[in-house]
Design a protein around this motif. Structure first.
Motif, PDB file in Angstrom:
ATOM      1  N   LYS A  66     -10.452  11.045  33.280  1.00  8.18           N
ATOM      2  CA  LYS A  66     -10.323   9.608  33.882  1.00  8.18           C
ATOM      3  C   LYS A  66     -11.228  10.031  35.269  1.00  8.18           C
ATOM      4  CE  LYS A  66      -6.191   7.555  32.339  1.00  8.18           C
ATOM      5  NZ  LYS A  66      -5.765   8.677  31.057  1.00  8.18           N
ATOM      6  N   VAL A  67     -11.148  11.404  35.572  1.00 14.17           N
ATOM      7  CA  VAL A  67     -11.598  11.559  37.051  1.00 14.17           C
ATOM      8  C   VAL A  67     -12.833  12.680  36.986  1.00 14.17           C
ATOM      9  CG1 VAL A  67      -9.458  11.427  38.153  1.00 14.17           C
ATOM     10  CG2 VAL A  67      -9.942  13.475  37.440  1.00 14.17           C
ATOM     11  N   LEU A  68     -13.549  12.724  38.096  1.00 12.43           N
ATOM     12  CA  LEU A  68     -14.592  13.862  38.227  1.00 12.43           C
ATOM     13  C   LEU A  68     -13.978  15.162  38.236  1.00 12.43           C
ATOM     14  CD1 LEU A  68     -17.594  14.764  38.582  1.00 12.43           C
ATOM     15  CD2 LEU A  68     -16.970  14.521  41.045  1.00 12.43           C
ATOM     16  N   ARG A  69     -14.274  16.250  37.617  1.00 14.98           N
ATOM     17  CA  ARG A  69     -13.975  17.550  37.684  1.00 14.98           C
ATOM     18  C   ARG A  69     -15.043  18.541  37.419  1.00 14.98           C
ATOM     19  NH1 ARG A  69      -8.669  18.054  33.160  1.00 14.98           N
ATOM     20  NH2 ARG A  69      -8.593  15.979  32.975  1.00 14.98           N
ATOM     21  N   GLU A  70     -14.937  19.503  38.531  1.00 13.36           N
ATOM     22  CA  GLU A  70     -16.473  20.134  38.767  1.00 13.36           C
ATOM     23  C   GLU A  70     -15.756  21.480  38.565  1.00 13.36           C
ATOM     24  OE1 GLU A  70     -17.241  18.100  42.426  1.00 13.36           O
ATOM     25  OE2 GLU A  70     -19.485  18.185  41.744  1.00 13.36           O
ATOM     26  N   ALA A  71     -16.623  22.198  37.738  1.00 12.60           N
ATOM     27  CA  ALA A  71     -16.095  23.586  37.616  1.00 12.60           C
ATOM     28  C   ALA A  71     -17.484  24.640  37.728  1.00 12.60           C
ATOM     29  CB  ALA A  71     -15.539  23.943  35.972  1.00 12.60           C
ATOM     30  N   ALA A  72     -17.133  25.988  37.475  1.00 16.75           N
ATOM     31  CA  ALA A  72     -18.487  26.898  37.923  1.00 16.75           C
ATOM     32  C   ALA A  72     -19.496  26.662  36.989  1.00 16.75           C
ATOM     33  CB  ALA A  72     -17.800  28.321  37.725  1.00 16.75           C
ATOM     34  N   HIS A  73     -19.140  26.380  35.683  1.00 16.24           N
ATOM     35  CA  HIS A  73     -20.324  26.139  34.660  1.00 16.24           C
ATOM     36  C   HIS A  73     -20.345  24.876  34.062  1.00 16.24           C
ATOM     37  CE1 HIS A  73     -21.319  30.442  34.630  1.00 16.24           C
ATOM     38  NE2 HIS A  73     -20.103  30.826  34.913  1.00 16.24           N
ATOM     39  N   VAL A  74     -19.502  23.918  34.637  1.00 11.60           N
ATOM     40  CA  VAL A  74     -19.759  22.464  33.944  1.00 11.60           C
ATOM     41  C   VAL A  74     -19.259  21.517  34.913  1.00 11.60           C
ATOM     42  CG1 VAL A  74     -17.443  22.576  33.049  1.00 11.60           C
ATOM     43  CG2 VAL A  74     -19.104  21.310  31.915  1.00 11.60           C
ATOM     44  N   THR A  75     -20.018  20.257  34.814  1.00 12.83           N
ATOM     45  CA  THR A  75     -19.259  19.080  35.682  1.00 12.83           C
ATOM     46  C   THR A  75     -18.922  18.034  34.446  1.00 12.83           C
ATOM     47  OG1 THR A  75     -20.647  19.533  37.581  1.00 12.83           O
ATOM     48  CG2 THR A  75     -19.847  17.389  37.230  1.00 12.83           C
ATOM     49  N   VAL A  76     -17.680  17.616  34.774  1.00 19.00           N
ATOM     50  CA  VAL A  76     -17.031  16.657  33.619  1.00 19.00           C
ATOM     51  C   VAL A  76     -17.173  15.344  34.451  1.00 19.00           C
ATOM     52  CG1 VAL A  76     -15.386  16.017  32.374  1.00 19.00           C
ATOM     53  CG2 VAL A  76     -15.882  18.427  32.624  1.00 19.00           C
ATOM     54  N   GLN A  77     -17.810  14.337  34.218  1.00 25.86           N
ATOM     55  CA  GLN A  77     -17.750  12.980  34.587  1.00 25.86           C
ATOM     56  C   GLN A  77     -16.568  12.134  34.147  1.00 25.86           C
ATOM     57  OE1 GLN A  77     -19.801  12.171  36.932  1.00 25.86           O
ATOM     58  NE2 GLN A  77     -21.353  13.487  36.811  1.00 25.86           N
ATOM     59  N   PRO A  78     -16.194  11.152  34.615  1.00 25.26           N
ATOM     60  CA  PRO A  78     -14.967  10.515  34.288  1.00 25.26           C
ATOM     61  C   PRO A  78     -15.549   9.892  33.261  1.00 25.26           C
ATOM     62  CG  PRO A  78     -15.522   9.831  36.550  1.00 25.26           C
ATOM     63  CD  PRO A  78     -16.485  10.774  36.064  1.00 25.26           C
ATOM     64  N   GLY A  79     -14.560   9.700  31.836  1.00 22.47           N
ATOM     65  CA  GLY A  79     -15.151   9.273  30.508  1.00 22.47           C
ATOM     66  C   GLY A  79     -15.604  10.520  29.602  1.00 22.47           C
ATOM     67  N   MET A  80     -16.037  11.494  30.312  1.00 27.73           N
ATOM     68  CA  MET A  80     -16.425  12.682  29.308  1.00 27.73           C
ATOM     69  C   MET A  80     -15.164  13.581  28.909  1.00 27.73           C
ATOM     70  SD  MET A  80     -19.618  12.137  29.004  1.00 27.73           S
ATOM     71  CE  MET A  80     -20.839  13.456  29.258  1.00 27.73           C
ATOM     72  N   VAL A  81     -15.582  14.619  28.134  1.00 25.95           N
ATOM     73  CA  VAL A  81     -14.477  15.413  27.784  1.00 25.95           C
ATOM     74  C   VAL A  81     -14.295  16.737  28.569  1.00 25.95           C
ATOM     75  CG1 VAL A  81     -13.742  16.865  25.783  1.00 25.95           C
ATOM     76  CG2 VAL A  81     -15.018  14.933  25.482  1.00 25.95           C
ATOM     77  N   ALA A  82     -13.123  16.814  29.135  1.00 28.75           N
ATOM     78  CA  ALA A  82     -12.815  17.818  29.931  1.00 28.75           C
ATOM     79  C   ALA A  82     -11.954  19.183  29.137  1.00 28.75           C
ATOM     80  CB  ALA A  82     -11.421  17.490  30.963  1.00 28.75           C
ATOM     81  N   GLY A  83     -11.820  19.064  27.803  1.00 29.32           N
ATOM     82  CA  GLY A  83     -11.414  19.999  27.145  1.00 29.32           C
ATOM     83  C   GLY A  83     -11.026  19.571  25.838  1.00 29.32           C
ATOM     84  N   CYS A  84     -10.430  20.443  25.087  1.00 25.04           N
ATOM     85  CA  CYS A  84      -9.903  20.356  23.695  1.00 25.04           C
ATOM     86  C   CYS A  84      -8.441  20.602  23.542  1.00 25.04           C
ATOM     87  CB  CYS A  84     -10.757  21.326  22.648  1.00 25.04           C
ATOM     88  SG  CYS A  84      -9.796  21.426  21.230  1.00 25.04           S
ATOM     89  N   LYS A  85      -7.763  19.325  23.022  1.00 20.91           N
ATOM     90  CA  LYS A  85      -6.209  19.379  22.895  1.00 20.91           C
ATOM     91  C   LYS A  85      -6.122  19.615  21.227  1.00 20.91           C
ATOM     92  CE  LYS A  85      -1.883  17.022  23.248  1.00 20.91           C
ATOM     93  NZ  LYS A  85      -1.105  15.908  23.770  1.00 20.91           N
ATOM     94  N   HIS A  86      -5.716  20.958  20.980  1.00 25.95           N
ATOM     95  CA  HIS A  86      -5.389  21.604  19.802  1.00 25.95           C
ATOM     96  C   HIS A  86      -4.061  21.589  19.458  1.00 25.95           C
ATOM     97  CE1 HIS A  86      -7.506  24.726  16.842  1.00 25.95           C
ATOM     98  NE2 HIS A  86      -6.698  24.115  15.978  1.00 25.95           N
ATOM     99  N   ILE A  87      -3.977  21.266  18.271  1.00 22.72           N
ATOM    100  CA  ILE A  87      -2.486  21.138  18.043  1.00 22.72           C
ATOM    101  C   ILE A  87      -2.292  21.713  16.621  1.00 22.72           C
ATOM    102  CG2 ILE A  87      -0.280  19.754  17.326  1.00 22.72           C
ATOM    103  CD1 ILE A  87      -1.334  17.648  19.428  1.00 22.72           C
ATOM    104  N   ALA A  88      -1.226  22.368  16.111  1.00 21.29           N
ATOM    105  CA  ALA A  88      -1.092  22.859  14.745  1.00 21.29           C
ATOM    106  C   ALA A  88       0.540  22.636  14.461  1.00 21.29           C
ATOM    107  CB  ALA A  88      -1.350  24.587  14.635  1.00 21.29           C
ATOM    108  N   VAL A  89       0.763  22.197  13.150  1.00 21.67           N
ATOM    109  CA  VAL A  89       2.156  21.823  12.984  1.00 21.67           C
ATOM    110  C   VAL A  89       2.200  22.537  11.457  1.00 21.67           C
ATOM    111  CG1 VAL A  89       3.707  20.046  12.272  1.00 21.67           C
ATOM    112  CG2 VAL A  89       2.037  19.478  13.880  1.00 21.67           C
TER     113      VAL A  89
END
Lengths: 344, 344
Positions: B229-252
């Motif tokens: 929902k927010v801007l996230r700036e990291a060393a090798h990527v900038t994530v704009q609001p609405g863009m993907v910040a990462g992967c929620k991986h679940i295993a059952v």
């Protein structure tokens, strides 16, 4: 099916016997307890299960300590290794494996090296294994601590605390922890040995030091009163403001002048009345640092019963000799067939 | 002194080599890496230590895989068992023990049962042991989970999460976790396999299920985008609001229709920017319940390096065959002589 004898049917032992009965891979083949009111009764009615199991409670182990009858004895009779030695000699000398929840048995070499050597030699001579286990010592302040250190490049020092609530316990525990008395009476009780606090710090510190190679050569224990500021009412005691709510027992393991392991176990009634949560807290200062907590603390009596029973397959399959929780694969709840086949 | 060869000098392997050099009971006797710029160089300068160690980096294992030269190879080259099999066959076939940090090697039977059988038979035929380890799989979401269950009378279900921060990582990790792209592109990437998420869930669930006897017969994995929902700036990527910040991986893991184990690993940059703390969380629902957390999470890369090196004495002393972290005694930091003498 692993054939198990339960020796001791007190608060811990009766819980262990019931748990053994619930496990598909275990069979309760004998029960020993010296209480006169149990002698000759079926263990099913002694345990309050409302049915008979065809296993009679015996006051002595006669006829039970035989590899044709059983594979292992789980014993819950005392906290002290020296006091349990007669039974341990009988069990191991008869060629049966053994799990003990005596606190000192978590690491008997810590305080009784000759007894530890005797147990190891006797077990080996009879091709069986003997293990001491329990929630503390035996799990929270040693096994969990060591396991967490396993990710570390280096460990500078360790500090771990177990904070619990004594309010459910009875008069014996209230007395040995000094609950409900004056600070002056507490100090006297520590001096004359009636206030014991926690049993197991030298054992936990020995296990941690040996597993990591920390070189602890000295353990210093202190027992301070936890003086309550507020009224605390529990089942078997009322603590007035200014009186003792429990015992803060601390042990520090030194390697030379360096305090490398500090274990803290404040035991009191109703800690939350003064803003103290219960829990297990492990802090490893090193590379990396590790900060772990449980909330609430891992439930004590239940956990000791669980460990004693869950370690049965490990001990039966282990190489002969005296073992501790750091010598064997990780404990696990016994929920199905593969749990009984843990490769060692 | 245990003689160790380090195979692979990437981010993980170079850290492992440096750690081996710091340990009194271990001796680095060989180093293998295919990078052309390393060939023929002293491993001391390759590792940036500012000194030469008399160990030359080789592009191939020639002359090293010999019990007269070394006791064990620690290998860090890939995540996949099948890809590592040629090297594993060479190592074990030469009569050397092996520790691998390939994620699938934490429990190769989970996805490659024939390779697991081959490894076990090859190790036994050559009287050596082979172990897969690492922080996850290999420790947090399996070893720690199982160990905590060891106090339980029964376990109904398990839910564990590992929440970390991807912001320090480079472009490869950003790509395989789908960081900085649109939710639509994320969905595509999962479908075509370029977005991988976490490697190791089938392995962790297999280990938990086998150790407890939970009877898991089916593992279902999902990979959802963590949309910022927010801007996230990291060393090798900038994530704009609405863009993907990462992967929620679940295993059952299901035993029949019952979900018995749920493992959650949301990996993203700067989780704290939306109020998410990092940490490892283990919840066991049973008797008793257990609620454990670390804060922050156990530091990933450092922990994997630590485990790979700390398990060396265990593996060298273990009985022959394929091992996993639940088969061996608790890992511990190697801080002194007794740590190298862990009884198995």
């Amino acid at each position: 099916m692993i054939r198990v004898i339960q020796w001791g049917l007190g608060a811990m032992g009766s819980g262990m016997a019931k748990l053994i009965l619930e496990k598909d891979g275990l069979q309760l083949v004998g029960a020993i307890d010296t209480r006169p009111e149990y002698a000759g009764k079926d263990v099913g009615s002694v345990l309050g299960l409302g049915r008979e199991l065809g296993v009679e409670v015996q006051a002595t182990p006669d006829g039970l300590l035989d590899p044709d009858v059983a594979d292992i004895v789980v014993i819950a009779t005392t906290s002290w290794t020296a006091q349990q030695m007669p039974q341990l000699r009988q069990i191991l000398g008869s060629g049966l494996n053994c799990i003990s929840i005596a606190e000192e048995m978590a690491s008997p070499e810590a305080q009784s090296p000759e007894l530890a050597t005797e147990l190891d030699q006797l077990a080996k001579a009879n091709n069986v294994s003997v293990l001491g286990t329990g929630v503390n010592p035996g799990f929270v302040l040693d096994l969990l601590v060591v396991t967490l250190s396993g990710v570390c490049h280096k460990v500078d020092r360790i500090e771990a605390s177990r904070v619990n609530d004594l309010s459910p316990y009875g008069p014996t525990v209230m007395a040995t922890q000094g609950v409900g008395i004056t600070p002056e009476a507490f100090k006297e009780g520590v001096a004359n040995g009636t206030i014991v606090g926690h049993v197991g710090f030298p054992e936990s510190i020995r296990m941690i030091s040996d597993a990591l190679g920390l070189g602890v050569d000295r353990v210093v224990e202190t027992r301070e009163p936890i003086v309550s500021k507020v009224l605390r009412e529990a089942a078997h005691v009322t603590v007035q403001p200014g009186m003792v709510a429990g015992c803060k027992h601390i042990a520090v393991g030194y390697a030379g002048d360096k305090a490398v392991v500090k274990l803290v176990h404040p035991q009191q009634v109703h800690p939350h009345l003064e803003g103290q949560s219960t829990g297990d807290y492990i802090n490893i200062y090193g590379t990396p640092d590790i900060v772990m907590s449980t909330g609430p603390e891992i439930a004590g009596g239940i956990a000791t019963q669980g460990l004693a029973v869950n370690m049965v397959p490990h001990v039966v399959q282990a190489s002969p000799g005296l073992k501790n929780m750091l010598d064997l694969p990780a404990p696990a709840a016994l929920m199905g067939a593969s749990a009984y086949r843990r490769r060692v």
